[in-house]
Design a protein around this motif. Sequence first.
Motif, mmCIF file in Angstrom:
data_model
loop_
_atom_site.group_PDB
_atom_site.id
_atom_site.type_symbol
_atom_site.label_atom_id
_atom_site.label_comp_id
_atom_site.label_asym_id
_atom_site.label_seq_id
_atom_site.Cartn_x
_atom_site.Cartn_y
_atom_site.Cartn_z
ATOM 1 N N ALA A 123 -4.577 -11.221 -6.161
ATOM 2 C CA ALA A 123 -4.950 -9.982 -6.854
ATOM 3 C C ALA A 123 -4.985 -8.809 -5.879
ATOM 4 C CB ALA A 123 -6.302 -10.149 -7.543
ATOM 5 N N THR A 124 -5.488 -9.059 -4.673
ATOM 6 C CA THR A 124 -5.537 -8.014 -3.650
ATOM 7 C C THR A 124 -4.131 -7.581 -3.246
ATOM 8 O OG1 THR A 124 -7.633 -8.898 -2.818
ATOM 9 C CG2 THR A 124 -6.393 -7.435 -1.345
ATOM 10 N N ARG A 125 -3.246 -8.550 -3.059
ATOM 11 C CA ARG A 125 -1.855 -8.238 -2.691
ATOM 12 C C ARG A 125 -1.218 -7.354 -3.763
ATOM 13 N NH1 ARG A 125 1.406 -10.512 0.765
ATOM 14 N NH2 ARG A 125 0.089 -12.349 1.010
ATOM 15 N N ARG A 126 -1.435 -7.697 -5.015
ATOM 16 C CA ARG A 126 -0.829 -6.909 -6.090
ATOM 17 C C ARG A 126 -1.393 -5.492 -6.117
ATOM 18 N NH1 ARG A 126 -0.333 -8.316 -12.518
ATOM 19 N NH2 ARG A 126 0.413 -6.272 -13.107
ATOM 20 N N LEU A 127 -2.711 -5.379 -5.973
ATOM 21 C CA LEU A 127 -3.317 -4.050 -6.002
ATOM 22 C C LEU A 127 -2.865 -3.214 -4.809
ATOM 23 C CD1 LEU A 127 -5.176 -2.065 -7.411
ATOM 24 C CD2 LEU A 127 -7.108 -3.120 -6.215
ATOM 25 N N LEU A 128 -2.802 -3.803 -3.628
ATOM 26 C CA LEU A 128 -2.296 -3.075 -2.465
ATOM 27 C C LEU A 128 -0.858 -2.624 -2.689
ATOM 28 C CD1 LEU A 128 -3.737 -5.223 0.455
ATOM 29 C CD2 LEU A 128 -4.181 -2.795 0.085
ATOM 30 N N SER A 129 -0.043 -3.504 -3.238
ATOM 31 C CA SER A 129 1.371 -3.171 -3.481
ATOM 32 C C SER A 129 1.523 -2.079 -4.524
ATOM 33 C CB SER A 129 2.137 -4.421 -3.917
ATOM 34 O OG SER A 129 2.167 -5.361 -2.881
ATOM 35 N N GLU A 130 0.718 -2.153 -5.581
ATOM 36 C CA GLU A 130 0.821 -1.172 -6.660
ATOM 37 C C GLU A 130 0.361 0.217 -6.238
ATOM 38 O OE1 GLU A 130 -1.477 -2.831 -9.836
ATOM 39 O OE2 GLU A 130 0.139 -4.148 -10.495
ATOM 40 N N THR A 131 -0.673 0.277 -5.441
ATOM 41 C CA THR A 131 -1.275 1.567 -5.111
ATOM 42 C C THR A 131 -0.932 2.045 -3.709
ATOM 43 O OG1 THR A 131 -3.294 0.558 -4.251
ATOM 44 C CG2 THR A 131 -3.239 1.088 -6.615
ATOM 45 N N ARG A 132 -0.336 1.165 -2.912
ATOM 46 C CA ARG A 132 -0.052 1.449 -1.505
ATOM 47 C C ARG A 132 -1.312 1.924 -0.795
ATOM 48 N NH1 ARG A 132 4.763 0.152 -0.444
ATOM 49 N NH2 ARG A 132 5.175 1.347 1.429
ATOM 50 N N ALA A 133 -2.439 1.351 -1.226
ATOM 51 C CA ALA A 133 -3.751 1.732 -0.698
ATOM 52 C C ALA A 133 -3.928 1.252 0.737
ATOM 53 C CB ALA A 133 -4.851 1.137 -1.573
ATOM 54 N N GLN A 134 -4.678 1.982 1.477
ATOM 55 C CA GLN A 134 -5.033 1.583 2.830
ATOM 56 C C GLN A 134 -6.399 0.904 2.872
ATOM 57 O OE1 GLN A 134 -2.956 1.734 5.612
ATOM 58 N NE2 GLN A 134 -1.594 1.985 3.881
ATOM 59 N N CYS A 135 -7.155 1.054 1.837
ATOM 60 C CA CYS A 135 -8.456 0.414 1.718
ATOM 61 C C CYS A 135 -8.717 0.245 0.233
ATOM 62 C CB CYS A 135 -9.534 1.288 2.352
ATOM 63 S SG CYS A 135 -11.170 0.551 2.280
ATOM 64 N N LEU A 136 -9.265 -0.869 -0.147
ATOM 65 C CA LEU A 136 -9.495 -1.043 -1.574
ATOM 66 C C LEU A 136 -10.731 -1.859 -1.836
ATOM 67 C CD1 LEU A 136 -8.689 -4.066 -2.919
ATOM 68 C CD2 LEU A 136 -6.481 -3.353 -2.092
ATOM 69 N N VAL A 137 -11.234 -1.706 -3.055
ATOM 70 C CA VAL A 137 -12.341 -2.513 -3.551
ATOM 71 C C VAL A 137 -11.828 -3.227 -4.789
ATOM 72 C CG1 VAL A 137 -14.679 -2.526 -4.457
ATOM 73 C CG2 VAL A 137 -14.047 -0.867 -2.685
ATOM 74 N N LEU A 138 -11.858 -4.540 -4.741
ATOM 75 C CA LEU A 138 -11.422 -5.354 -5.866
ATOM 76 C C LEU A 138 -12.581 -5.449 -6.848
ATOM 77 C CD1 LEU A 138 -8.874 -6.882 -6.690
ATOM 78 C CD2 LEU A 138 -9.796 -8.883 -5.537
ATOM 79 N N ARG A 139 -12.411 -4.837 -8.016
ATOM 80 C CA ARG A 139 -13.470 -4.777 -9.032
ATOM 81 C C ARG A 139 -13.123 -5.666 -10.221
ATOM 82 N NH1 ARG A 139 -16.874 -0.863 -7.427
ATOM 83 N NH2 ARG A 139 -16.041 0.766 -6.081
ATOM 84 N N SER A 140 -14.146 -5.969 -10.981
ATOM 85 C CA SER A 140 -14.011 -6.884 -12.109
ATOM 86 C C SER A 140 -12.959 -6.432 -13.116
ATOM 87 C CB SER A 140 -15.368 -7.053 -12.797
ATOM 88 O OG SER A 140 -15.303 -8.045 -13.779
ATOM 89 N N GLY A 141 -12.925 -5.155 -13.436
ATOM 90 C CA GLY A 141 -11.964 -4.647 -14.419
ATOM 91 C C GLY A 141 -10.530 -4.877 -14.001
ATOM 92 N N TYR A 142 -10.237 -4.674 -12.710
ATOM 93 C CA TYR A 142 -8.871 -4.911 -12.245
ATOM 94 C C TYR A 142 -8.529 -6.389 -12.309
ATOM 95 C CZ TYR A 142 -4.560 -5.143 -9.742
ATOM 96 O OH TYR A 142 -3.251 -5.392 -9.444
ATOM 97 N N VAL A 143 -9.449 -7.248 -11.906
ATOM 98 C CA VAL A 143 -9.181 -8.692 -11.943
ATOM 99 C C VAL A 143 -8.955 -9.145 -13.381
ATOM 100 C CG1 VAL A 143 -10.145 -10.976 -11.487
ATOM 101 C CG2 VAL A 143 -10.346 -9.171 -9.776
ATOM 102 N N ARG A 144 -9.730 -8.616 -14.319
ATOM 103 C CA ARG A 144 -9.533 -8.947 -15.739
ATOM 104 C C ARG A 144 -8.126 -8.542 -16.181
ATOM 105 N NH1 ARG A 144 -13.299 -6.049 -17.484
ATOM 106 N NH2 ARG A 144 -14.917 -7.575 -17.080
ATOM 107 N N PHE A 145 -7.691 -7.348 -15.813
ATOM 108 C CA PHE A 145 -6.350 -6.867 -16.129
ATOM 109 C C PHE A 145 -5.288 -7.732 -15.465
ATOM 110 C CE2 PHE A 145 -2.754 -4.260 -14.687
ATOM 111 C CZ PHE A 145 -2.260 -3.829 -15.910
ATOM 112 N N TYR A 146 -5.483 -8.025 -14.192
ATOM 113 C CA TYR A 146 -4.527 -8.846 -13.418
ATOM 114 C C TYR A 146 -4.381 -10.230 -14.051
ATOM 115 C CZ TYR A 146 -2.830 -11.739 -9.586
ATOM 116 O OH TYR A 146 -2.123 -12.628 -8.820
ATOM 117 N N GLU A 147 -5.509 -10.881 -14.362
ATOM 118 C CA GLU A 147 -5.452 -12.220 -14.941
ATOM 119 C C GLU A 147 -4.818 -12.208 -16.331
ATOM 120 O OE1 GLU A 147 -9.517 -13.488 -14.671
ATOM 121 O OE2 GLU A 147 -9.253 -14.203 -12.597
#
Length: 96
Positions: free
Chosen positions: A67-91
């Motif tokens: 999930a972290t890899r996908r979020l980093l890839s999607e946002t090209r973020a340099q720092c991120l917080v993995l939150r419940s809403g994103y994990v729900r969407f990802y799953e």
Amino acid sequence: MQIIFLNETPEYSGQELTLAFPVMVDGERVECMITAETLEDHYGAASTRLEDMVGAFSTHREHIEAATRRLLSETRAQCLVLRSGYVRFYEANLRN
């Protein structure tokens, strides 16, 4: 984007109720975080206690890293917080 997860024990923040874990993104160390809420809602942490959060993280590390890899890839973020809403969407999108 090259993303490498470091095999280090995550750092607990009782004030923020998060675990921080290091990731190398294109050769730079980035601290990512996952919230206690996410660990409880999606990965079986029984509480916000250090032992429960680290146990859930360790048990589900592969899913958390995906999930972290996908979020980093999607946002090209340099720092991120993995939150419940994103994990729900990802799953949900994994199942489709």
